[in-house]
Design an enzyme around this catalytic site. Structure first.
Site, PDB file in Angstrom:
ATOM      1  N   GLY A 172     -19.749  52.065  85.619  1.00 54.67           N
ATOM      2  CA  GLY A 172     -19.149  51.015  84.771  1.00 54.67           C
ATOM      3  C   GLY A 172     -19.895  50.892  83.453  1.00 54.67           C
TER       4      GLY A 172
ATOM      5  NE  ARG B 244     -16.359  52.965  88.846  1.00 55.58           N
ATOM      6  CZ  ARG B 244     -17.406  52.169  88.618  1.00 55.58           C
ATOM      7  NH1 ARG B 244     -18.621  52.580  88.892  1.00 55.58           N
ATOM      8  NH2 ARG B 244     -17.238  50.967  88.115  1.00 55.58           N
TER       9      ARG B 244
ATOM     10  CG  ASP C  80     -28.792  51.935  92.938  1.00 53.84           C
ATOM     11  OD1 ASP C  80     -29.649  51.953  92.030  1.00 53.84           O
ATOM     12  OD2 ASP C  80     -28.769  51.074  93.846  1.00 53.84           O
TER      13      ASP C  80
ATOM     14  CB  THR D  59     -25.109  47.984  86.246  1.00 50.34           C
ATOM     15  OG1 THR D  59     -24.211  47.103  86.933  1.00 50.34           O
ATOM     16  CG2 THR D  59     -26.507  47.761  86.809  1.00 50.34           C
TER      17      THR D  59
ATOM     18  CG  ASP E 282     -22.493  44.748  88.862  1.00 49.07           C
ATOM     19  OD1 ASP E 282     -21.764  43.979  88.216  1.00 49.07           O
ATOM     20  OD2 ASP E 282     -22.076  45.822  89.356  1.00 49.07           O
TER      21      ASP E 282
ATOM     22  CG  ASP F 243     -25.874  46.299  91.392  1.00 46.35           C
ATOM     23  OD1 ASP F 243     -26.199  46.824  90.305  1.00 46.35           O
ATOM     24  OD2 ASP F 243     -24.844  46.623  92.009  1.00 46.35           O
TER      25      ASP F 243
ATOM     26  NE  ARG G  58     -20.567  48.260  91.958  1.00 45.81           N
ATOM     27  CZ  ARG G  58     -19.900  49.376  91.693  1.00 45.81           C
ATOM     28  NH1 ARG G  58     -19.279  50.009  92.635  1.00 45.81           N
ATOM     29  NH2 ARG G  58     -19.870  49.873  90.488  1.00 45.81           N
TER      30      ARG G  58
HETATM   31  P1  ADP Z   1     -23.177  53.370  89.355  1.00 45.92           P
HETATM   32  O1  ADP Z   1     -23.875  54.507  88.708  1.00 45.92           O
HETATM   33  O2  ADP Z   1     -22.950  52.227  88.449  1.00 45.92           O
HETATM   34  O3  ADP Z   1     -23.809  52.999  90.686  1.00 45.92           O
HETATM   35  P2  ADP Z   1     -21.086  54.775  90.798  1.00 45.92           P
HETATM   36  O4  ADP Z   1     -21.633  54.476  92.156  1.00 45.92           O
HETATM   37  O5  ADP Z   1     -19.605  54.692  90.602  1.00 45.92           O
HETATM   38  O6  ADP Z   1     -21.683  53.832  89.681  1.00 45.92           O
HETATM   39  O7  ADP Z   1     -21.602  56.231  90.418  1.00 45.92           O
HETATM   40  C1  ADP Z   1     -21.295  56.770  89.142  1.00 45.92           C
HETATM   41  C2  ADP Z   1     -21.103  58.242  89.258  1.00 45.92           C
HETATM   42  O8  ADP Z   1     -22.316  58.861  89.680  1.00 45.92           O
HETATM   43  C3  ADP Z   1     -20.087  58.695  90.291  1.00 45.92           C
HETATM   44  O9  ADP Z   1     -18.760  58.614  89.836  1.00 45.92           O
HETATM   45  C4  ADP Z   1     -20.508  60.133  90.504  1.00 45.92           C
HETATM   46  O10 ADP Z   1     -20.088  60.937  89.431  1.00 45.92           O
HETATM   47  C5  ADP Z   1     -22.028  60.017  90.453  1.00 45.92           C
HETATM   48  N1  ADP Z   1     -22.553  59.858  91.809  1.00 45.92           N
HETATM   49  C6  ADP Z   1     -22.445  58.790  92.628  1.00 45.92           C
HETATM   50  N2  ADP Z   1     -22.997  59.025  93.828  1.00 45.92           N
HETATM   51  C7  ADP Z   1     -23.462  60.295  93.794  1.00 45.92           C
HETATM   52  C8  ADP Z   1     -24.123  61.148  94.727  1.00 45.92           C
HETATM   53  N3  ADP Z   1     -24.418  60.743  95.962  1.00 45.92           N
HETATM   54  N4  ADP Z   1     -24.456  62.391  94.320  1.00 45.92           N
HETATM   55  C9  ADP Z   1     -24.164  62.814  93.071  1.00 45.92           C
HETATM   56  N5  ADP Z   1     -23.528  62.063  92.162  1.00 45.92           N
HETATM   57  C10 ADP Z   1     -23.180  60.830  92.489  1.00 45.92           C
HETATM   58  O1  F6P Z   2     -20.566  47.611  88.113  1.00 48.01           O
HETATM   59  C1  F6P Z   2     -19.923  46.867  87.121  1.00 48.01           C
HETATM   60  C2  F6P Z   2     -18.597  46.365  87.631  1.00 48.01           C
HETATM   61  O2  F6P Z   2     -17.935  45.686  86.584  1.00 48.01           O
HETATM   62  C3  F6P Z   2     -18.679  45.484  88.871  1.00 48.01           C
HETATM   63  O3  F6P Z   2     -19.040  44.159  88.548  1.00 48.01           O
HETATM   64  C4  F6P Z   2     -17.288  45.636  89.416  1.00 48.01           C
HETATM   65  O4  F6P Z   2     -17.274  45.432  90.816  1.00 48.01           O
HETATM   66  C5  F6P Z   2     -16.966  47.066  89.102  1.00 48.01           C
HETATM   67  O5  F6P Z   2     -17.783  47.460  88.028  1.00 48.01           O
HETATM   68  C6  F6P Z   2     -15.518  47.312  88.722  1.00 48.01           C
HETATM   69  O6  F6P Z   2     -15.357  48.679  88.552  1.00 48.01           O
HETATM   70  P1  F6P Z   2     -14.060  49.379  87.934  1.00 48.01           P
HETATM   71  O7  F6P Z   2     -14.266  49.436  86.465  1.00 48.01           O
HETATM   72  O8  F6P Z   2     -14.074  50.718  88.554  1.00 48.01           O
HETATM   73  O9  F6P Z   2     -12.890  48.520  88.311  1.00 48.01           O
END
Ligand code: ADP
Ligand code: F6P
Length: 324
Positions: A15, A76, A107, A129, A131, A133, A175
């Site tokens: 995000g 994503r 993360d 982020t 959040d 978090d 989230r």
């Molecule tokens: P955030 O980085 O905010 O936690 P996401 O969990 O959506 O958001 O992860 C962002 C992107 O990071 C994912 O769309 C993917 O491209 C990559 N990613 C997430 N998890 C993994 C993983 N276990 N291994 C490799 N890449 C990952």
């Molecule tokens: O991580 C930021 C955030 O805005 C969260 O607060 C929310 O749950 C999520 O992203 C929404 O994600 P998306 O843009 O995929 O709807």
């Protein structure tokens, strides 16, 4: 300074968050000042796999520090969780002469950075982020702006809520975390706050609280509901039926993720961006930058991902005390 790193790239993932542009600018300008070449990878890991890679000069990041979102775009990309695509990503880095990547995200994004690091590409993560978090840091890029945006919106809802003597349930993002909700509860003087870390789903207790407050003469009742609990509209219907008090739900949504970053987000994102480049030049890889106990720090990504953080008990208690 390490002789091995000549070119670094920047990527934003997950995000978007206000302040990401300040971080992009700081990474680019610090790297250029240290004699490196800089590239931007568009649309997160999806853009890496599609080779959407552009050259970045100091002037290309002019006039972005004050803008919300991310000029690189974000995505994503589920494919990147698979080993074959991670290898493809590392090969593309080598093809474009990219020795290191600064990944701005949460993360999930660090998992991708960790995979690239294992494949020989130097990586440093920055916490991006709204959040808050991410366990290894007390600050994340975008949280301060998002809380201020939500707070201002809630002030406005409170005005109309008081005028109509209504109860309002206002849903904020986060989230599965309740940090935005907790901060708004204190900053907006809300009567109730529901966060995933604490809420016991005892709706009757909320109903009793609303009835007692009304008896004491309160003209409004503001409930901040975290996204992780959700269902604000149906909750409003049930509360109205049980209390006889008009109840409305407002879901603030994506407005919390946009807008010009606050001074705090611009400042911290800038320092963290510079810090990321400098630790990479010291030879560090597979690291994530954080802010803890008043200073900027960095951790091994695996160590950072194993850390836990919860809601501060005292802050939560104060949020409730102050509603009386
Ligand atoms: P955030 O980085 O905010 O936690 P996401 O969990 O959506 O958001 O992860 C962002 C992107 O990071 C994912 O769309 C993917 O491209 C990559 N990613 C997430 N998890 C993994 C993983 N276990 N291994 C490799 N890449 C990952
Ligand atoms: O991580 C930021 C955030 O805005 C969260 O607060 C929310 O749950 C999520 O992203 C929404 O994600 P998306 O843009 O995929 O709807």
């Amino acid at each position: 300074m390490s002789n091995e790193i000549k070119t670094i790239a920047i990527l934003t993932s997950g995000g978007d968050a206000p302040g990401m542009n300040a971080a992009i600018r700081a990474v680019a300008r610090t790297a250029i000042a240290r004699g490196l070449k800089v590239k931007g990878i568009k649309r997160g890991y999806a853009g890496l796999l599609n080779e959407e890679i552009v050259e970045i000069e100091a002037r290309n990041v002019s006039d972005i520090i004050q803008r919300g979102g991310t000029v690189l775009g974000t995505a994503r990309c589920l494919e990147f969780k698979k080993a074959e695509y991670q290898k493809k990503g590392a090969d593309i880095c080598r093809k474009h002469g990219i020795d290191g990547i600064v990944v701005i995200g949460g993360d999930g994004s660090y998992r991708g950075a960790q995979a690239l690091s294992r494949l020989g590409i130097n990586t440093v993560g920055l916490p991006g982020t709204i959040d808050l978090d991410i366990s290894c840091t007390e600050y994340t890029i975008g949280f301060d702006t998002a809380v201020n945006t939500a707070m201002e919106a809630i002030d406005k809802v409170k005005d109309t809520s008081s005028s109509h003597e209504r109860c309002s349930i206002i849903e904020v993002m986060g989230r599965n975390a309740g940090y935005i909700a907790l901060w708004c509860a204190v900053a907006n003087g809300a009567e109730d706050v529901l966060i995933p870390e604490k809420y016991d789903y005892n709706e009757q207790e909320i109903i009793n609280h609303i009835i007692e407050s009304r008896k004491r003469g309160k003209s409004h009742h503001i409930i901040i509901n975290a996204e992780g609990i959700g269902h604000s509209t149906s909750m409003a219907r049930r509360i109205e039926a049980a209390t006889g008090i008009e109840t409305r739900a407002t879901i603030l949504g994506y407005m919390q993720r946009g807008g010009n970053p606050t001074a705090k987000d611009r400042f911290y994102a800038s320092i963290m961006g510079a810090y990321a480049v400098d630790i990479m030049l010291q030879g560090k890889t597979n690291r994530v930058v954080g802010y803890r106990h008043g200073e900027f720090v960095d951790y091994d990504i695996e160590e950072a991902l194993q850390m836990e953080k919860g809601i501060d008990e005292y802050q939560y208690e104060v949020a409730q005390l102050l509603t009386v």
